[in-house]
Motif scaffolding. Structure first.
Motif, mmCIF file in Angstrom:
data_model
loop_
_atom_site.group_PDB
_atom_site.id
_atom_site.type_symbol
_atom_site.label_atom_id
_atom_site.label_comp_id
_atom_site.label_asym_id
_atom_site.label_seq_id
_atom_site.Cartn_x
_atom_site.Cartn_y
_atom_site.Cartn_z
ATOM 1 N N ASP A 88 44.114 37.257 29.425
ATOM 2 C CA ASP A 88 45.154 37.760 30.326
ATOM 3 C C ASP A 88 44.473 38.725 31.446
ATOM 4 O O ASP A 88 44.820 38.672 32.553
ATOM 5 N N GLU A 89 43.479 39.615 31.142
ATOM 6 C CA GLU A 89 42.835 40.624 31.875
ATOM 7 C C GLU A 89 41.975 39.681 33.114
ATOM 8 O O GLU A 89 41.927 40.163 34.128
ATOM 9 N N VAL A 90 41.327 38.658 32.530
ATOM 10 C CA VAL A 90 40.375 37.658 33.325
ATOM 11 C C VAL A 90 41.441 37.232 34.286
ATOM 12 O O VAL A 90 41.195 37.320 35.625
ATOM 13 N N LEU A 91 42.563 36.696 33.928
ATOM 14 C CA LEU A 91 43.551 36.041 34.891
ATOM 15 C C LEU A 91 44.136 36.913 35.917
ATOM 16 O O LEU A 91 44.159 36.800 36.908
ATOM 17 N N ALA A 92 44.584 38.267 35.362
ATOM 18 C CA ALA A 92 45.062 39.125 36.402
ATOM 19 C C ALA A 92 43.877 39.508 37.364
ATOM 20 O O ALA A 92 44.141 39.770 38.405
ATOM 21 N N GLU A 93 42.655 39.734 36.834
ATOM 22 C CA GLU A 93 41.578 40.192 37.681
ATOM 23 C C GLU A 93 41.249 39.105 38.997
ATOM 24 O O GLU A 93 41.178 39.428 40.003
ATOM 25 N N LEU A 94 41.528 37.990 38.393
ATOM 26 C CA LEU A 94 41.274 36.845 39.568
ATOM 27 C C LEU A 94 42.491 36.554 40.318
ATOM 28 O O LEU A 94 42.169 35.577 41.185
ATOM 29 N N GLY A 95 43.624 36.843 39.953
ATOM 30 C CA GLY A 95 44.988 36.710 40.557
ATOM 31 C C GLY A 95 45.459 35.456 40.253
ATOM 32 O O GLY A 95 45.977 34.666 41.146
ATOM 33 N N ILE A 96 45.124 34.625 39.145
ATOM 34 C CA ILE A 96 45.504 33.374 38.583
ATOM 35 C C ILE A 96 46.702 33.620 37.496
ATOM 36 O O ILE A 96 46.496 34.602 36.486
ATOM 37 N N GLU A 97 47.714 33.035 37.929
ATOM 38 C CA GLU A 97 49.207 33.117 37.139
ATOM 39 C C GLU A 97 49.114 32.092 36.022
ATOM 40 O O GLU A 97 49.322 32.291 34.923
ATOM 41 N N ASP A 98 48.580 30.847 36.316
ATOM 42 C CA ASP A 98 48.779 29.798 35.179
ATOM 43 C C ASP A 98 47.240 29.577 34.572
ATOM 44 O O ASP A 98 46.197 29.285 35.243
ATOM 45 N N PRO A 99 47.167 29.800 33.352
ATOM 46 C CA PRO A 99 45.666 29.860 32.559
ATOM 47 C C PRO A 99 45.312 28.486 32.563
ATOM 48 O O PRO A 99 44.073 28.209 32.480
ATOM 49 N N PHE A 100 46.092 27.395 32.734
ATOM 50 C CA PHE A 100 45.623 26.053 32.992
ATOM 51 C C PHE A 100 44.610 25.780 34.346
ATOM 52 O O PHE A 100 43.836 24.790 34.534
ATOM 53 N N ASP A 101 44.792 26.859 35.293
ATOM 54 C CA ASP A 101 44.020 26.519 36.417
ATOM 55 C C ASP A 101 42.527 27.140 36.203
ATOM 56 O O ASP A 101 41.855 26.961 37.442
#
Length: 139
Positions: free
Chosen positions: A52-65
């Motif tokens: 979740d931290e990586v997704l938030a840092e990169l501004g990505i909402e969908d983990p499949f992206d």
């Protein structure tokens, strides 16, 4: 047990984290020796999804992206005068890779894993996404 399309061969299980790690190791081993040597010390890791931290840092909402990620100081920004940086790591994400593979049936899973691995090694070498895309387009 499930059967394949002809009804007689079994359908295999989805590739595990270890299976994808094996594909990544084989893809890395298939690269030219000079390229592998230039890569240096990089830790390869396969997880189901980015944190979740990586997704938030990169501004990505969908983990499949996100199918792969390079974390570390790229080779162009390292200095002998800097304290020892965190180890360089390349993450491959199993579930997004499997999802992309299912959506793009024209490539094998081995080809997709190799493509993402080389892309992330490109970031380790200091290349941007645009640089990598240009290299791929010229190849």
């Amino acid at each position: 047990m499930s059967k394949g399309p002809t009804g007689d061969e079994p359908i295999g299980r989805a590739p595990s984290l270890d299976d994808l790690a094996g594909l990544a190791e084989a893809a890395f081993a298939a690269l030219p020796e000079e390229f592998r040597r230039m890569t240096g010390e990089v830790i390869f890791r396969v997880d189901d999804f980015p944190s979740d931290e990586v997704l938030a840092e990169l501004g990505i909402e969908d983990p499949f992206d996100l199918t792969g990620l390079y974390q570390g100081v790229d080779l162009t920004h390292r200095s002998l005068f800097d304290p020892a940086p965190q180890p360089s790591m390349i993450f491959l994400y199993r579930r997004p890779l499997l999802d992309e593979w299912a959506d793009h049936g024209e490539v094998t899973l081995e080809e997709l894993v190799a493509h993402v691995l080389v892309h992330e090694i490109g970031h380790h070498f200091g290349l941007s996404d645009a640089d990598i895309d240009a290299i791929e387009a010229a190849a």
